[in-house]
Design a protein around this motif. Structure first.
Motif, PDB file in Angstrom:
ATOM      1  N   GLN A 246       0.821  -1.216   0.000  1.00 43.65           N
ATOM      2  CA  GLN A 246       0.000   0.000   0.000  1.00 43.65           C
ATOM      3  C   GLN A 246       0.859   1.272   0.000  1.00 43.65           C
ATOM      4  O   GLN A 246       0.329   2.378   0.147  1.00 43.65           O
ATOM      5  CB  GLN A 246      -0.941   0.010   1.209  1.00 43.65           C
ATOM      6  CG  GLN A 246      -1.877  -1.192   1.227  1.00 43.65           C
ATOM      7  CD  GLN A 246      -2.884  -1.153   0.092  1.00 43.65           C
ATOM      8  OE1 GLN A 246      -3.756  -0.300   0.058  1.00 43.65           O
ATOM      9  NE2 GLN A 246      -2.773  -2.081  -0.847  1.00 43.65           N
ATOM     10  N   PHE A 247       2.169   1.162  -0.098  1.00 40.44           N
ATOM     11  CA  PHE A 247       3.078   2.326  -0.154  1.00 40.44           C
ATOM     12  C   PHE A 247       2.896   3.260   1.049  1.00 40.44           C
ATOM     13  O   PHE A 247       3.049   4.470   0.937  1.00 40.44           O
ATOM     14  CB  PHE A 247       2.872   3.108  -1.462  1.00 40.44           C
ATOM     15  CG  PHE A 247       3.103   2.293  -2.706  1.00 40.44           C
ATOM     16  CD1 PHE A 247       4.390   2.062  -3.172  1.00 40.44           C
ATOM     17  CD2 PHE A 247       2.038   1.726  -3.393  1.00 40.44           C
ATOM     18  CE1 PHE A 247       4.604   1.284  -4.309  1.00 40.44           C
ATOM     19  CE2 PHE A 247       2.241   0.949  -4.529  1.00 40.44           C
ATOM     20  CZ  PHE A 247       3.534   0.737  -4.992  1.00 40.44           C
ATOM     21  N   GLY A 248       2.576   2.660   2.206  1.00 39.90           N
ATOM     22  CA  GLY A 248       2.260   3.496   3.363  1.00 39.90           C
ATOM     23  C   GLY A 248       3.443   3.857   4.234  1.00 39.90           C
ATOM     24  O   GLY A 248       3.396   4.858   4.959  1.00 39.90           O
ATOM     25  N   VAL A 249       4.528   3.071   4.195  1.00 38.25           N
ATOM     26  CA  VAL A 249       5.593   3.253   5.188  1.00 38.25           C
ATOM     27  C   VAL A 249       6.381   4.531   4.907  1.00 38.25           C
ATOM     28  O   VAL A 249       6.896   4.722   3.803  1.00 38.25           O
ATOM     29  CB  VAL A 249       6.564   2.046   5.171  1.00 38.25           C
ATOM     30  CG1 VAL A 249       7.638   2.228   6.249  1.00 38.25           C
ATOM     31  CG2 VAL A 249       5.801   0.754   5.393  1.00 38.25           C
ATOM     32  N   THR A 250       6.443   5.404   5.906  1.00 34.16           N
ATOM     33  CA  THR A 250       7.300   6.587   5.808  1.00 34.16           C
ATOM     34  C   THR A 250       8.366   6.497   6.895  1.00 34.16           C
ATOM     35  O   THR A 250       8.162   5.839   7.928  1.00 34.16           O
ATOM     36  CB  THR A 250       6.488   7.883   6.000  1.00 34.16           C
ATOM     37  OG1 THR A 250       5.897   7.873   7.310  1.00 34.16           O
ATOM     38  CG2 THR A 250       5.412   8.026   4.945  1.00 34.16           C
ATOM     39  N   GLN A 251       9.462   7.200   6.670  1.00 33.33           N
ATOM     40  CA  GLN A 251      10.572   7.132   7.627  1.00 33.33           C
ATOM     41  C   GLN A 251      10.125   7.558   9.019  1.00 33.33           C
ATOM     42  O   GLN A 251      10.582   7.021  10.025  1.00 33.33           O
ATOM     43  CB  GLN A 251      11.716   8.023   7.142  1.00 33.33           C
ATOM     44  CG  GLN A 251      12.369   7.503   5.870  1.00 33.33           C
ATOM     45  CD  GLN A 251      13.405   8.453   5.313  1.00 33.33           C
ATOM     46  OE1 GLN A 251      13.671   9.498   5.894  1.00 33.33           O
ATOM     47  NE2 GLN A 251      13.983   8.098   4.182  1.00 33.33           N
ATOM     48  N   ALA A 252       9.221   8.536   9.088  1.00 35.69           N
ATOM     49  CA  ALA A 252       8.803   9.087  10.380  1.00 35.69           C
ATOM     50  C   ALA A 252       8.002   8.098  11.207  1.00 35.69           C
ATOM     51  O   ALA A 252       7.828   8.304  12.414  1.00 35.69           O
ATOM     52  CB  ALA A 252       7.981  10.355  10.152  1.00 35.69           C
ATOM     53  N   LEU A 253       7.508   7.022  10.590  1.00 31.01           N
ATOM     54  CA  LEU A 253       6.554   6.148  11.285  1.00 31.01           C
ATOM     55  C   LEU A 253       7.074   4.727  11.481  1.00 31.01           C
ATOM     56  O   LEU A 253       6.299   3.812  11.743  1.00 31.01           O
ATOM     57  CB  LEU A 253       5.212   6.146  10.545  1.00 31.01           C
ATOM     58  CG  LEU A 253       4.471   7.487  10.626  1.00 31.01           C
ATOM     59  CD1 LEU A 253       3.260   7.509   9.684  1.00 31.01           C
ATOM     60  CD2 LEU A 253       4.021   7.772  12.058  1.00 31.01           C
TER      61      LEU A 253
END
Ligand SMILES: [Fe+2]
Length: 315
Positions: A246-253
């Motif tokens: 789902q392309f959801g992972v961001t560095q901040a999370l």
């Protein structure tokens, strides 16, 4: 206008869109038509491909019901949900703790007291004690915010998909205290496959992609005067962080679960035998509209557990 060429079609449709009295509707229609017609031209869409595309879009709706949202799953699988989220939050390269709502948020989870468990029926998995802090844009703690938490069981099912789980298992609604803090007990989530029995499965197979989401917890933070924030916190030890379907992972999370051995007690009078994890996370909300969106699902499936098909990544 009478149409003579393919360019006339685009001009005619844009001219009709310009009649919309509402300025934003006009803007959305014009941009949508330009890009949609541009797509047809760039791809030289054949008549057969067009018919298949119409069938596919119809199928997205047909597979959407009170406990499953194939449309939202498709938007996530094409990165549209991630794009909308990042364009509307953070801004100017600033990291944001906002993330995808996902297709599984349900309104009405039981109101919990800080420290309580959201495990409502026998659920395998290592205990985890989560502490989350909510801050405003100036870094001040935000007290009295509603914080919904939900996640899939380590077997890979949200309760709405799984008749074996109690209603609202692994879901709860908390209220941040004076320190902007909520605390809860649950089990460490595992990654799970998204359903592939519809167009989303065909899309992933066509690209040789797997259908896994890295392990995560979902959060929704709501308080009057602040923009409602949906977020997900991902496990740093998951092997699929860089290939989230789902392309959801961001560095901040990406967050680190700290493993504690059985000799350490998580808290006085808490019954834990064996190892357990702790997880700390932090969210920053911005001033804005607190209106809650319509939940993507409203009910729980009463059919048998769906089969979990896992696609492997090719190449
Ligand atoms: Fe999820």
């Amino acid at each position: 206008m009478l149409i003579a060429t393919d360019s006339d079609v685009t001009r005619a449709v844009l001219a009709e869109a310009a009649r919309a009295p509402d300025a934003r509707t006009r803007e959305l229609l014009a941009a949508g038509i330009r890009h949609l017609h541009g797509f047809v031209r760039d791809a030289r869409l054949t008549e057969n491909e067009f018919r298949n595309l119409c069938l596919l879009i119809a199928r997205l709706g047909q597979l959407t019901n009170e406990s499953h949202n194939e449309v939202m799953l498709a938007a996530g699988s094409l990165g549209v949900s991630a794009l909308v989220c990042l364009l509307n939050n953070g801004g100017e390269g600033q990291p944001t703790t906002a993330n995808l709502m996902g297709p599984f948020w349900r309104d009405g989870a039981p109101q919990m007291t800080n420290g309580e468990s959201i495990v409502r029926s026998p659920t395998p998995g290592v205990p985890v004690f989560v502490t989350a802090w909510v801050h405003d844009a100036l870094g001040e703690p935000l007290a009295g915010a509603r914080v919904d938490v939900w996640h899939a069981s380590p077997e890979g099912f949200y309760e709405n998909q799984d008749p074996a789980q109690a209603p609202m298992n692994l879901r709860g609604t908390f209220t941040s205290d004076a320190a902007g803090r909520i605390a809860l007990r649950t089990v460490k989530p595992a990654g799970y496959p998204v359903p592939v029995n519809g167009p989303v499965g065909d899309l992933l197979r066509a690209q040789g992609r797997h259908n896994l989401r890295p392990a995560h917890l979902h959060f929704m933070i709501h308080k009057a005067g602040y923009r409602t924030q949906f977020s997900q916190v991902y496990s740093s030890d998951d092997p699929n962080l860089e290939t989230d379907s789902q392309f959801g992972v961001t560095q901040a999370l990406v967050a680190h679960y700290v493993l504690h051995d059985s000799a350490t007690e998580p808290a006085p009078h808490v019954d834990v035998n064996g190892p357990w994890y702790s997880l700390d996370c932090r969210f920053v909300v911005q001033p804005g509209d607190a209106a809650l969106p319509r939940p993507p699902i409203t009910g729980k499936a009463d059919r048998a557990r769906p089969q979990l098909d896992v696609l492997s990544r090719q190449g």
